[in-house]
Write an enzyme that holds these catalytic residues in place. Sequence first.
Site, PDB file in Angstrom:
ATOM      1  N   HIS A 193       0.792  -1.233   0.000  1.00  0.00           N
ATOM      2  CA  HIS A 193       0.000   0.000   0.000  1.00  0.00           C
ATOM      3  C   HIS A 193       0.823   1.281   0.000  1.00  0.00           C
ATOM      4  O   HIS A 193       0.258   2.368  -0.131  1.00  0.00           O
ATOM      5  CB  HIS A 193      -1.030  -0.017   1.142  1.00  0.00           C
ATOM      6  N   HIS A 194       2.144   1.198   0.118  1.00  0.00           N
ATOM      7  CA  HIS A 194       2.987   2.399  -0.018  1.00  0.00           C
ATOM      8  C   HIS A 194       3.499   2.594  -1.443  1.00  0.00           C
ATOM      9  O   HIS A 194       4.109   3.630  -1.740  1.00  0.00           O
ATOM     10  CB  HIS A 194       4.195   2.324   0.919  1.00  0.00           C
ATOM     11  N   CYS A 195       3.305   1.617  -2.322  1.00  0.00           N
ATOM     12  CA  CYS A 195       3.849   1.715  -3.681  1.00  0.00           C
ATOM     13  C   CYS A 195       2.955   2.584  -4.556  1.00  0.00           C
ATOM     14  O   CYS A 195       1.753   2.348  -4.681  1.00  0.00           O
ATOM     15  CB  CYS A 195       3.984   0.324  -4.300  1.00  0.00           C
ATOM     16  N   HIS A 234      -0.283   5.335   6.753  1.00  0.00           N
ATOM     17  CA  HIS A 234      -1.131   5.771   5.649  1.00  0.00           C
ATOM     18  C   HIS A 234      -0.720   5.071   4.359  1.00  0.00           C
ATOM     19  O   HIS A 234       0.459   5.042   4.004  1.00  0.00           O
ATOM     20  CB  HIS A 234      -1.012   7.287   5.457  1.00  0.00           C
ATOM     21  N   ASP A 236      -0.251   5.681   1.317  1.00  0.00           N
ATOM     22  CA  ASP A 236      -0.092   6.794   0.384  1.00  0.00           C
ATOM     23  C   ASP A 236      -0.056   6.337  -1.063  1.00  0.00           C
ATOM     24  O   ASP A 236      -0.544   7.033  -1.958  1.00  0.00           O
ATOM     25  CB  ASP A 236       1.162   7.606   0.724  1.00  0.00           C
TER      26      ASP A 236
END
Length: 684
Positions: A193-195, A234, A236
Amino acid sequence: MSTQDPLENFYRQFQIFVKNNPNVISAARAASQIPESAKAVIILSPYSLQHQFPRDWVSSSYKKTIVERPERLLACSMGISAAITMYPALFTLKSSHNKMGSLLSPHVYKVHGSQWPKEILRLCKEADSKLAQGKLEVPDSWNSGDIYLSSKTVQALQGSIGALETAVDSIFKGPSPEHISNRAFVAIRPPGHHCHFATPSGFCVLNNAHVAIEYAADSYDVTHVAVLDFDLHHGDGTQDICWKRAGFKPDEETKENEEYDGFGKKLAEFPRVGYFSMHDINSFPTESGFATKENIKNASTCIMNSHDLNIWNIHLSSWSNEEEFSKLYRSKYRLLFAKADEFFKTAKSEMADMGKPFKGLILLSAGFDASEFEQKTMQRHSVNVPTEFYTMFTKDALKLAQMHCQGKVLSLMEGGYSDKAITSGVFAHLIGLQNQDWIKEWGSEHVVKEIVRGCKPAWKPYKTKRSKDVIRVWAEEVIRLGRSMIPEFEDVIFKSKEKIRQKTDVAPTISQRVTRSHGHYQPTSPVKDSDVKLDRHSPEKTTTVDKDRNVPFIEQHFSDEDENEDDDYVYDEELNETFNKTVEDITIDDISRHLETLEIVQSDDEEEEQQSRSRSQRSSHQQQQQQPRRLQSNGMYKIPSRTTTQHLRQSRNPNAPGYEDSDISMISHISTTRKHTTRSGGRW
């Protein structure tokens, strides 16, 4: 296809569990009535273990800061096995060992473009030669404290894509219409989920959530997806790709594209995705001292039904007791579901106006690093959630899915970096995924500590045993099951020379495998085991490796000593009695009642058709009340409340007409005339 079943060790160990806990069988006879379509699917991704930290030339202290490790899957397996021991008839276990996806597939390209996947392949191909020269294998612009690559990373990513595809297939197609499971959990790493579109971050090099969404859209015409993200950090990257879906030009895209207007906007893309997140605003990627103003704004964005965007972010707050957290959850965190509900209602209206069909899906970005059991050096800002939160949140997600998505929920593992956080979090999450109740004692410090012993080096059963020590006996059953779940643990984590692999005929379902194998297995000695200690990455940017530099989080506790745990053995009689009571109180009535609440709301036409069918078959139903559910034409399950409880109170006669061993998932039938008051029978 390989003739070796990767779950064979698990099947054999499960048979030992059944033999040691005969009361499970009496429950299984009734629970066998629960159809496959009512069970949650758990997808194991053995190829994910191939992504390993490759820089052998760095100091041992530096290695300890690399917390995104293969061992995370072992801790996850402990949580899975704990849930299975409590509700063995409610889960279907699958291995994606025969499913390798492609980084060059259309559903990856639609998320990341054509250049980023090719760049990953190139870097992985060149990584080994760079590492052999003592050089960093990632570009200087990357955070090398978070991201690492090797030639085997490609296998891990391909296996992860295959696991995602397997999960999506399971909840939309299944092996057959009767075996479509509405809910799936994917035990996967690295997280995603950060990629961003073409920028890796926070361990993530592919955005797993969006890749799964594109596959669901391409293969099953999903039009709208609500991503509910409860990771401490988060997401992001996931949010940023939602901007891309809305038609906004990604920051990384440099080529001219005539489709964009003068403000960098074009028509929005399908499927439409809403992003709803709760996270710590002071943690990565918004850590004080490292966060940019842009990152903080992004992690605080709230916009609904405007400019083709649906994004809502809620920040975690501190709490001092369970009552305070309960109020916090009801008043603040549940707002995410209200916003997701708004997103779906608006979507249905818009699709109706366009004369197009709506098809929804809920995707959970299931990170467990907000757990009360996560390392304090990770949670430096005094915010977390109790273990029960993962059950509460998941059950609320199921309700939302019933309202808008025909019950379809796909859960992907994201963060979580300590053994206790992952194990307890996955345990609670899976209980919620089947709409069952979480029991406070299951998440106690004592219980979790016993389970995560299985993540230590060369795990061995306790020498000291007390006949009434329910927790210790149960935990060792859980450990054996968890460690037998993925054969590759032996090579990657345990590193034992001895490998236990049994050739067997591959069966299509767990129920058939367990049933056929029962009575023919030979008990084996426990497999040799290894250590796991997990933590979290640093937000600090680093482009060079310096053995003497001040590495963040180096003061974390790593239990690598070979301690004699029998010396400080403490038997908590009160907790054991309470724990035993919670297990004893799991009745088929309870299971059925919770599953009944997951009935899909039918349209008037569907209900009238079913009522007509019911009237024509009424006499048959009166004679054969051992059918406490009906399959709808769309593969959904229905457990009529009038018949379920009454029927499931009765033990099923294995000699009765129509009895099939394959009805039992995760449990094989054992004839017994003994009456047991607890799961373990006389042993506990």
